[in-house]
Every structure is written in structure tokens, then in C-alpha cells.
Design a protein around this motif. Sequence first.
Motif, mmCIF file in Angstrom:
data_model
loop_
_atom_site.group_PDB
_atom_site.id
_atom_site.type_symbol
_atom_site.label_atom_id
_atom_site.label_comp_id
_atom_site.label_asym_id
_atom_site.label_seq_id
_atom_site.Cartn_x
_atom_site.Cartn_y
_atom_site.Cartn_z
ATOM 1 N N GLY A 1 -15.798 -2.799 -28.650
ATOM 2 C CA GLY A 1 -17.397 -2.726 -27.990
ATOM 3 C C GLY A 1 -17.433 -1.580 -28.043
ATOM 4 N N THR A 2 -18.437 -1.614 -27.542
ATOM 5 C CA THR A 2 -19.810 0.158 -27.738
ATOM 6 C C THR A 2 -20.202 0.288 -26.394
ATOM 7 O OG1 THR A 2 -21.757 -0.823 -28.773
ATOM 8 C CG2 THR A 2 -19.988 -0.559 -30.472
ATOM 9 N N PHE A 3 -20.623 1.571 -26.477
ATOM 10 C CA PHE A 3 -20.836 2.099 -25.102
ATOM 11 C C PHE A 3 -22.319 1.779 -24.768
ATOM 12 C CE2 PHE A 3 -22.695 5.466 -22.722
ATOM 13 C CZ PHE A 3 -22.536 5.608 -21.325
ATOM 14 N N GLY A 4 -23.049 1.781 -25.963
ATOM 15 C CA GLY A 4 -24.550 1.657 -25.747
ATOM 16 C C GLY A 4 -24.708 0.161 -26.096
ATOM 17 N N GLY A 5 -23.636 -0.582 -26.672
ATOM 18 C CA GLY A 5 -24.006 -2.065 -26.309
ATOM 19 C C GLY A 5 -24.182 -2.773 -25.127
ATOM 20 N N SER A 6 -22.935 -2.078 -24.242
ATOM 21 C CA SER A 6 -22.776 -2.512 -23.248
ATOM 22 C C SER A 6 -23.825 -2.338 -22.316
ATOM 23 C CB SER A 6 -21.272 -1.659 -22.098
ATOM 24 O OG SER A 6 -20.819 -1.964 -20.878
ATOM 25 N N ILE A 7 -24.403 -0.813 -21.593
ATOM 26 C CA ILE A 7 -25.286 -0.365 -20.909
ATOM 27 C C ILE A 7 -26.483 -1.828 -21.767
ATOM 28 C CG2 ILE A 7 -27.119 1.413 -21.086
ATOM 29 C CD1 ILE A 7 -24.491 2.337 -19.697
ATOM 30 N N ALA A 8 -27.047 -1.749 -23.047
ATOM 31 C CA ALA A 8 -28.526 -2.187 -23.171
ATOM 32 C C ALA A 8 -27.749 -3.829 -22.740
ATOM 33 C CB ALA A 8 -28.562 -2.386 -24.689
ATOM 34 N N THR B 1 -30.932 -7.723 -18.122
ATOM 35 C CA THR B 1 -32.827 -7.063 -18.399
ATOM 36 C C THR B 1 -32.925 -5.583 -18.086
ATOM 37 O OG1 THR B 1 -33.738 -9.531 -17.551
ATOM 38 C CG2 THR B 1 -35.109 -7.502 -18.028
ATOM 39 N N THR B 2 -33.619 -5.471 -19.557
ATOM 40 C CA THR B 2 -33.834 -3.283 -19.017
ATOM 41 C C THR B 2 -34.566 -3.185 -20.074
ATOM 42 O OG1 THR B 2 -32.639 -2.954 -21.338
ATOM 43 C CG2 THR B 2 -31.481 -3.891 -19.776
ATOM 44 N N SER B 3 -35.110 -2.222 -20.035
ATOM 45 C CA SER B 3 -36.794 -1.742 -20.036
ATOM 46 C C SER B 3 -37.020 -1.756 -21.400
ATOM 47 C CB SER B 3 -37.583 -0.177 -20.000
ATOM 48 O OG SER B 3 -36.190 0.408 -19.435
ATOM 49 N N LEU B 4 -36.067 -1.750 -22.460
ATOM 50 C CA LEU B 4 -36.099 -1.984 -23.878
ATOM 51 C C LEU B 4 -36.988 -3.276 -24.736
ATOM 52 C CD1 LEU B 4 -31.995 -1.371 -25.138
ATOM 53 C CD2 LEU B 4 -34.173 -0.618 -26.408
ATOM 54 N N ALA B 5 -37.497 -2.254 -25.480
ATOM 55 C CA ALA B 5 -38.684 -3.244 -25.970
ATOM 56 C C ALA B 5 -38.082 -4.001 -26.966
ATOM 57 C CB ALA B 5 -39.969 -2.788 -26.366
ATOM 58 N N ALA B 6 -38.693 -5.364 -27.385
ATOM 59 C CA ALA B 6 -38.027 -5.713 -28.381
ATOM 60 C C ALA B 6 -37.763 -5.628 -29.917
ATOM 61 C CB ALA B 6 -38.411 -7.337 -28.706
ATOM 62 N N ASP B 7 -38.800 -4.284 -29.957
ATOM 63 C CA ASP B 7 -38.338 -3.717 -31.375
ATOM 64 C C ASP B 7 -38.262 -1.714 -30.675
ATOM 65 O OD1 ASP B 7 -40.949 -2.417 -29.840
ATOM 66 O OD2 ASP B 7 -42.658 -2.661 -31.343
ATOM 67 N N GLU B 8 -37.251 -1.973 -30.016
ATOM 68 C CA GLU B 8 -36.624 -0.897 -29.660
ATOM 69 C C GLU B 8 -35.606 -0.947 -30.092
ATOM 70 O OE1 GLU B 8 -39.227 1.851 -27.168
ATOM 71 O OE2 GLU B 8 -38.413 0.138 -26.059
ATOM 72 N N ILE B 9 -34.665 0.382 -30.155
ATOM 73 C CA ILE B 9 -32.926 0.068 -29.679
ATOM 74 C C ILE B 9 -32.664 1.430 -29.286
ATOM 75 C CG2 ILE B 9 -32.202 -0.857 -32.096
ATOM 76 C CD1 ILE B 9 -31.670 2.338 -33.051
ATOM 77 N N LEU B 10 -31.676 1.347 -28.325
ATOM 78 C CA LEU B 10 -30.659 2.902 -27.047
ATOM 79 C C LEU B 10 -30.228 3.436 -28.514
ATOM 80 C CD1 LEU B 10 -30.499 3.980 -24.889
ATOM 81 C CD2 LEU B 10 -28.085 2.282 -24.821
ATOM 82 N N ALA C 1 -34.882 6.695 -17.427
ATOM 83 C CA ALA C 1 -33.356 7.357 -16.476
ATOM 84 C C ALA C 1 -32.890 5.980 -16.090
ATOM 85 C CB ALA C 1 -34.058 8.103 -14.761
ATOM 86 N N ALA C 2 -31.826 5.826 -15.667
ATOM 87 C CA ALA C 2 -30.777 4.846 -15.682
ATOM 88 C C ALA C 2 -32.074 3.991 -14.468
ATOM 89 C CB ALA C 2 -29.747 5.031 -14.797
ATOM 90 N N ALA C 3 -32.082 4.809 -13.268
ATOM 91 C CA ALA C 3 -32.126 3.842 -12.356
ATOM 92 C C ALA C 3 -33.572 2.934 -12.223
ATOM 93 C CB ALA C 3 -33.490 4.692 -11.448
ATOM 94 N N GLU C 4 -34.893 3.257 -13.548
ATOM 95 C CA GLU C 4 -35.369 1.727 -14.121
ATOM 96 C C GLU C 4 -35.488 1.678 -15.779
ATOM 97 O OE1 GLU C 4 -36.720 6.159 -13.646
ATOM 98 O OE2 GLU C 4 -36.764 4.938 -11.525
ATOM 99 N N PHE C 5 -33.999 2.182 -16.543
ATOM 100 C CA PHE C 5 -33.420 1.148 -17.437
ATOM 101 C C PHE C 5 -33.488 -0.168 -17.385
ATOM 102 C CE2 PHE C 5 -30.742 -0.169 -20.447
ATOM 103 C CZ PHE C 5 -31.174 -0.537 -21.747
#
Length: 284
Positions: free
Chosen positions: A110-117, A158-167, A148-152
Motif C-alpha cells: 500500500g502507498t501513502f498517496g493511495g490511502s490519502i487519495a 471524495t477529494t478535490s482531485l479532478a478526474a484527469d489529475e493525480i496526487l 491544503a488538507a482541510a480543503e482536499f
Amino acid sequence: MIPAAFDYTAPSTVDEAVRALADAGEDAKVLAGGQSLLPVLRMRLAAPTVLVDLGKVAELRGIREDGDALVIGSMTTHYEVQRDALVAEHAALLGKATDTVADPQVRHRGTFGGSIAHADPAGDLLAPALALDAEMVLAGPGGRRTVAAAEFFQDFFTTSLAADEILVEVRVPKHTGWSAHYEKFNRVAQAWSMVAVAVTVRADGGAIAEARVALTNMAATPVRATAVEQALLGQSAGSDAIRAAAEHAAEGTSPTADGNADTEYRQHLARVLTGRAVTAALSA
């Protein structure tokens, strides 16, 4: 079950990954460590037409210093975060929380960013990221942006990641010299938390000079317990005031009731676990 058919691509750079997502449209899924996505695919709760595997993107791995911040690549594994000397020195709370993630096999893959996203409200890294005022760096067709995490974190999964974005990476302000603890309550070992509390404090002269407290699984997103933080200022280890401060932990929360716990029990857990976490952090 067997996943629905999909196309597969494994880019080697961030730009290639972004292009692959843009070409695939909203029917694409990003594969990081796969610990959350693969079970969902097998149960056909998701049926992407394209799977974009980030495993070959070397620039997404690793932990480094950048001035007053630590930069953690999104494809850095939990195992690497656990054992990193920079994390232990400058962001101890992340290491403490990562220690509780699932089991050794999951932590190796497992990855740090995967868990966050993934943004599971019961996930163990969201509340620490919020408590430490982390920032997420996202890459898309229009370039990179920082959130910022508070907005992410916006809602369940559900996060503020758009469908065409990656963390791409997570920037964590250094909390050098701060003590930390992550107190987790779960029904069985290695399970998701029913409630957990992330605490990091800076003591000065034996009393708390600064405090950051965030709650796991008390809402659709991680929650910052600001009333607790304010009540902790000036308190020392073993003080009855710490228990009194912890009584504010559930204020303003309305956690979901499910088969594991109802709303009132989760609020009770938040108060009890906050007291334990603060006491443990001050004893570290």
C-alpha cells in the motif's frame, strides 16, 4: 468475482500518466498500491474502461526535505514511511499512525498517496495529514496545484482531485521536537478504526505550548478538534485538565451509526481516546 474487462497502461512519467487520464476521460481509474482498488474491482463496485498504473513512475517515490517541509511522494509505501528517519524526526505523528495500518503485507504494498487519495473516513492517514496541516500537490493537464488538507477531503471517498489529475506528493510542515501519538480503537486487530485520534503536541517548560488534534471516522472527512486544542494549552502531563479538555472532542460531530457502533458510542470513544492519546504523547 472477476473484474470487468478494462484496458491497462503503465506510464513511466507524471506527464504520461496525466495524458493517459485525459485521454481516457472519467471512466479511468488510477492504480497505486492496489490495496483498496483491487477488491473494489473484483466485486465490480467499479468498472473502469482504463486502468492507469503508477508503479513505474519513479519520481513519485521517496521522502525528502524541502526547507521547512517534508515531501513524501505519493507512491511511497507505508513500510517506507514507517522506517524513514526524516519522518521520525520531523513528522512523528505520521509514523505512529502508519504503524497501525492493516498488516505488514498491506504496508509493503500500500502507498501513502493511495490511502490519502482514497479518502476513506476510517483510513488512518487522513486525520494525521489534517492535524499536521499537510498540503497535497496535484498534477493535471493545466499543470500543478497545491491543496491544503482541510480543503482536499470533501466527503466520503471524495477529494478535490479532478478526474484527469493525480496526487504527486504530500508536503508536510516540519514538526520537529513535537511529541505524537495515534490512538486507534477497532473491533479486531488490523481492522479499520471505529474511531481514532491523532495528537501531536509541543511542550515548553513541562506544559503544552501548541497542540494539534484530529479525529478519524467521526464524520465524512477527518475532523480537527479545535476546542480540545485550545483547552490543552498550558496543561501539563497528568493534569485533570487534560481529561477535561478531552471532553470537548466530540463537539460538533455527528458520526455515522453502523453495525460497529452508533453515534453516541463513537462520540464517547472520541472523548476517551483523546484523553489517552494526549497523555501518551506527553509521556513520549
